[in-house]
Design a protein around this motif. Structure first.
Motif, mmCIF file in Angstrom:
data_model
loop_
_atom_site.group_PDB
_atom_site.id
_atom_site.type_symbol
_atom_site.label_atom_id
_atom_site.label_comp_id
_atom_site.label_asym_id
_atom_site.label_seq_id
_atom_site.Cartn_x
_atom_site.Cartn_y
_atom_site.Cartn_z
ATOM 1 N N ASP A 50 3.445 9.239 -6.193
ATOM 2 C CA ASP A 50 4.093 10.600 -5.729
ATOM 3 C C ASP A 50 5.303 10.711 -6.641
ATOM 4 O OD1 ASP A 50 2.481 11.077 -3.751
ATOM 5 O OD2 ASP A 50 3.687 10.236 -2.074
ATOM 6 N N VAL A 51 6.203 9.705 -7.039
ATOM 7 C CA VAL A 51 7.211 9.835 -7.841
ATOM 8 C C VAL A 51 6.820 10.286 -9.394
ATOM 9 C CG1 VAL A 51 9.064 8.719 -9.196
ATOM 10 C CG2 VAL A 51 8.695 8.446 -6.820
ATOM 11 N N ALA A 52 5.668 9.645 -9.633
ATOM 12 C CA ALA A 52 5.087 9.921 -10.976
ATOM 13 C C ALA A 52 4.650 11.537 -11.188
ATOM 14 C CB ALA A 52 3.896 8.912 -11.206
ATOM 15 N N ASP A 53 3.814 11.860 -10.058
ATOM 16 C CA ASP A 53 3.561 13.231 -10.125
ATOM 17 C C ASP A 53 4.615 14.156 -10.409
ATOM 18 O OD1 ASP A 53 0.724 12.584 -9.761
ATOM 19 O OD2 ASP A 53 0.837 12.625 -7.695
ATOM 20 N N ALA A 54 5.646 13.997 -9.398
ATOM 21 C CA ALA A 54 6.977 14.828 -9.570
ATOM 22 C C ALA A 54 7.490 14.924 -10.777
ATOM 23 C CB ALA A 54 7.896 14.285 -8.515
ATOM 24 N N LEU A 55 7.619 13.643 -11.793
ATOM 25 C CA LEU A 55 8.191 13.747 -12.941
ATOM 26 C C LEU A 55 7.145 13.865 -14.132
ATOM 27 C CD1 LEU A 55 10.140 10.406 -12.235
ATOM 28 C CD2 LEU A 55 11.096 13.027 -12.305
ATOM 29 N N GLY A 56 5.893 14.287 -13.579
ATOM 30 C CA GLY A 56 4.984 14.375 -14.667
ATOM 31 C C GLY A 56 4.608 13.181 -15.672
ATOM 32 N N PHE B 138 -9.226 -7.455 -1.997
ATOM 33 C CA PHE B 138 -8.405 -6.474 -1.323
ATOM 34 C C PHE B 138 -7.703 -5.719 -2.418
ATOM 35 C CE2 PHE B 138 -3.612 -6.529 -0.934
ATOM 36 C CZ PHE B 138 -3.476 -5.631 -0.052
ATOM 37 N N LEU B 139 -7.242 -6.130 -3.620
ATOM 38 C CA LEU B 139 -6.812 -5.496 -4.487
ATOM 39 C C LEU B 139 -7.593 -4.142 -5.082
ATOM 40 C CD1 LEU B 139 -4.694 -8.214 -6.579
ATOM 41 C CD2 LEU B 139 -3.638 -6.441 -5.082
ATOM 42 N N LYS B 140 -8.790 -4.664 -5.392
ATOM 43 C CA LYS B 140 -10.019 -3.557 -5.807
ATOM 44 C C LYS B 140 -9.981 -2.306 -4.634
ATOM 45 C CE LYS B 140 -12.907 -6.612 -8.341
ATOM 46 N NZ LYS B 140 -14.115 -7.299 -8.346
ATOM 47 N N GLN B 141 -9.801 -2.592 -3.574
ATOM 48 C CA GLN B 141 -9.824 -1.609 -2.299
ATOM 49 C C GLN B 141 -8.565 -0.630 -2.361
ATOM 50 O OE1 GLN B 141 -13.027 -1.089 -0.882
ATOM 51 N NE2 GLN B 141 -13.421 -3.111 -2.310
ATOM 52 N N ILE B 142 -7.496 -1.026 -3.110
ATOM 53 C CA ILE B 142 -6.267 -0.191 -2.992
ATOM 54 C C ILE B 142 -6.477 1.320 -3.498
ATOM 55 C CG2 ILE B 142 -4.139 0.083 -3.335
ATOM 56 C CD1 ILE B 142 -3.758 -3.013 -3.375
ATOM 57 N N ARG B 143 -6.076 2.365 -3.045
ATOM 58 C CA ARG B 143 -6.049 3.722 -3.579
ATOM 59 C C ARG B 143 -4.766 4.247 -3.457
ATOM 60 N NH1 ARG B 143 -9.723 1.632 -5.073
ATOM 61 N NH2 ARG B 143 -12.279 2.082 -5.010
ATOM 62 N N LEU C 85 0.840 -0.974 0.117
ATOM 63 C CA LEU C 85 -0.055 -0.130 0.062
ATOM 64 C C LEU C 85 1.050 1.266 -0.045
ATOM 65 C CD1 LEU C 85 -2.657 -1.141 2.651
ATOM 66 C CD2 LEU C 85 -2.881 -1.232 0.185
ATOM 67 N N GLN C 86 1.926 1.358 0.916
ATOM 68 C CA GLN C 86 2.642 2.514 0.940
ATOM 69 C C GLN C 86 3.652 2.583 -0.310
ATOM 70 O OE1 GLN C 86 2.862 4.725 3.438
ATOM 71 N NE2 GLN C 86 3.893 5.701 1.789
ATOM 72 N N VAL C 87 4.066 1.687 -0.887
ATOM 73 C CA VAL C 87 4.668 1.394 -2.183
ATOM 74 C C VAL C 87 4.126 2.146 -3.299
ATOM 75 C CG1 VAL C 87 6.254 0.209 -3.957
ATOM 76 C CG2 VAL C 87 6.335 -0.087 -1.240
ATOM 77 N N TRP C 88 2.670 1.679 -3.377
ATOM 78 C CA TRP C 88 1.992 1.994 -4.403
ATOM 79 C C TRP C 88 1.628 3.809 -4.346
ATOM 80 C CZ3 TRP C 88 0.866 0.597 -8.960
ATOM 81 C CH2 TRP C 88 -0.499 0.963 -9.583
ATOM 82 N N ARG C 89 1.455 4.104 -2.981
ATOM 83 C CA ARG C 89 1.318 5.635 -2.982
ATOM 84 C C ARG C 89 2.641 6.481 -3.393
ATOM 85 N NH1 ARG C 89 -2.163 3.721 1.331
ATOM 86 N NH2 ARG C 89 -0.309 3.894 2.827
ATOM 87 N N ASP C 90 3.769 5.837 -2.872
ATOM 88 C CA ASP C 90 4.994 6.388 -3.145
ATOM 89 C C ASP C 90 5.279 6.491 -4.510
ATOM 90 O OD1 ASP C 90 5.472 6.629 -0.488
ATOM 91 O OD2 ASP C 90 6.892 5.088 -0.468
#
Length: 325
Positions: free
Chosen positions: A10-16, A45-50, A2-7
């Motif tokens: 964040d990286v994708a947003d920073a790099l556009g 479980f996978l469907k609930q990930i955000r 869950l944390q890695v997916w959010r990270d």
């Protein structure tokens, strides 16, 4: 997970980077029979990930969760994600469960859906991503026989596709770019490195903490062609890779003919040396040689004094060794 997916977002947003696509790995879900209750609900479980996993595209994620295969057109390339962990956590007992979670799986139905997605797409190119390896990564270093049982079947069917195909997998933490073989039995295949995992015992020669960028030449339609760019983690920063098995720049596309390249080098009539630009202008196929192939070629050229020069894991030119003519 869950944390890695959010990270990653964040990286994708920073790099556009506009689109993030993931696939399930064997450490992301319950895999043992003793976890049967949670394993049975793994899709929920996978469907609930955000943010949404494996993508924010509903059709892509729907196919992935329902059938183990999601497909999404991105420009001129179709991205197909296959869930090779779809059977993990199942089994009537510990022995049966172990035989399932110790390898990845592609059912015949999943392979059919992968090929159907590719053939039905308007895209001329397909990138297939999966966690487990369809072939042994290396005949010596990779001592396990844990490749996907139907992996060779998938690769053979991809080779017969009317589209160009490139396959990327992880899992083994062993890095290697496998070009299509001369008889075109398999498509191009990248065994991606691990970003941060520690190596297993005996993995040193093919192991590295790396990340990769894939440049796919969509103007070439008769074969998969492009470049894999790789960076190594070095103490406190990322640096262009100098690793023999996966240098910073690795080309794939035409299959080089060592005999023809050897003769072309002899025919160049090099008196002292020639730089990289002129060498590749005269013999562009050299850019598609692996460092191991260049070593073989230099051994074959030894009696002539000719040598392809490598600096920092990259061809820098060719020269005639002093005292040779």
């Amino acid at each position: 997970m869950l944390q890695v997916w959010r990270d990653l977002h964040d990286v994708a947003d920073a790099l556009g980077i506009p689109k993030v696509i993931g696939i399930t790995g064997n450490h992301d879900i319950a895999t043992r029979v003793e976890d049967m209750q949670s394993a049975a609900g793994r899709v929920e479980f996978l469907k609930q990930i955000r943010p949404s996993f494996p993508s924010d595209d509903d059709a892509f994620s729907g196919g992935y969760h329902q059938n183990g295969v999601g497909a999404l057109e991105l420009g001129e390339c179709l991205v197909v994600a296959a869930d090779t962990c779809t059977l993990h956590g199942l089994g009537k007992d510990g022995t049966t469960s172990s035989s399932i979670w110790s390898v990845g799986y592609l059912t015949h139905g999943m392979i059919d859906r992968i090929l159907e997605s590719i053939e039905e797409s308007a895209c001329s190119h397909a990138l297939i991503i999966m966690h487990h390896h369809p072939l042994k990564v290396d005949g010596v270093v990779d001592t396990d026989y844990d490749e996907v049982p139907n992996g060779p079947l998938l690769l053979e069917r991809l080779t017969k596709s009317s589209k160009t195909c490139f396959v990327v997998h992880g899992h083994k933490h062993l890095v290697k770019l496998r070009r299509p073989d001369a008889d075109a039995k398999y498509p191009a295949l990248l065994s991606a490195a691990s970003l941060a995992a520690y190596p297993y015992l005996g993995q040193g020669s093919h192991y590295s903490n790396q990340f990769h960028l894939l440049e796919y030449d969509t103007s070439i339609t008769e074969r998969a062609q492009g470049t894999v760019l790789s960076w190594d983690w070095s103490a406190a920063r990322w640096e262009p890779s100098k690793k023999q098995s996966m240098p910073h720049v690795s080309k794939f596309g035409p299959v080089p003919d060592l005999d023809k390249i050897e003769q072309a080098l002899k025919d160049l009539g090099i008196v002292a040396s020639v730089n990289r630009a002129k060498l590749l202008e005269a013999i562009p196929e050299i850019e598609y040689l692996t460092l191991d192939e260049i070593e073989v070629l230099n051994e074959r050229l030894d009696s002539t004094g000719l040598e392809i020069v490598i600096r920092q894991s990259k061809v820098s030119g060719a020269m005639v060794q002093e005292g040779e003519t």
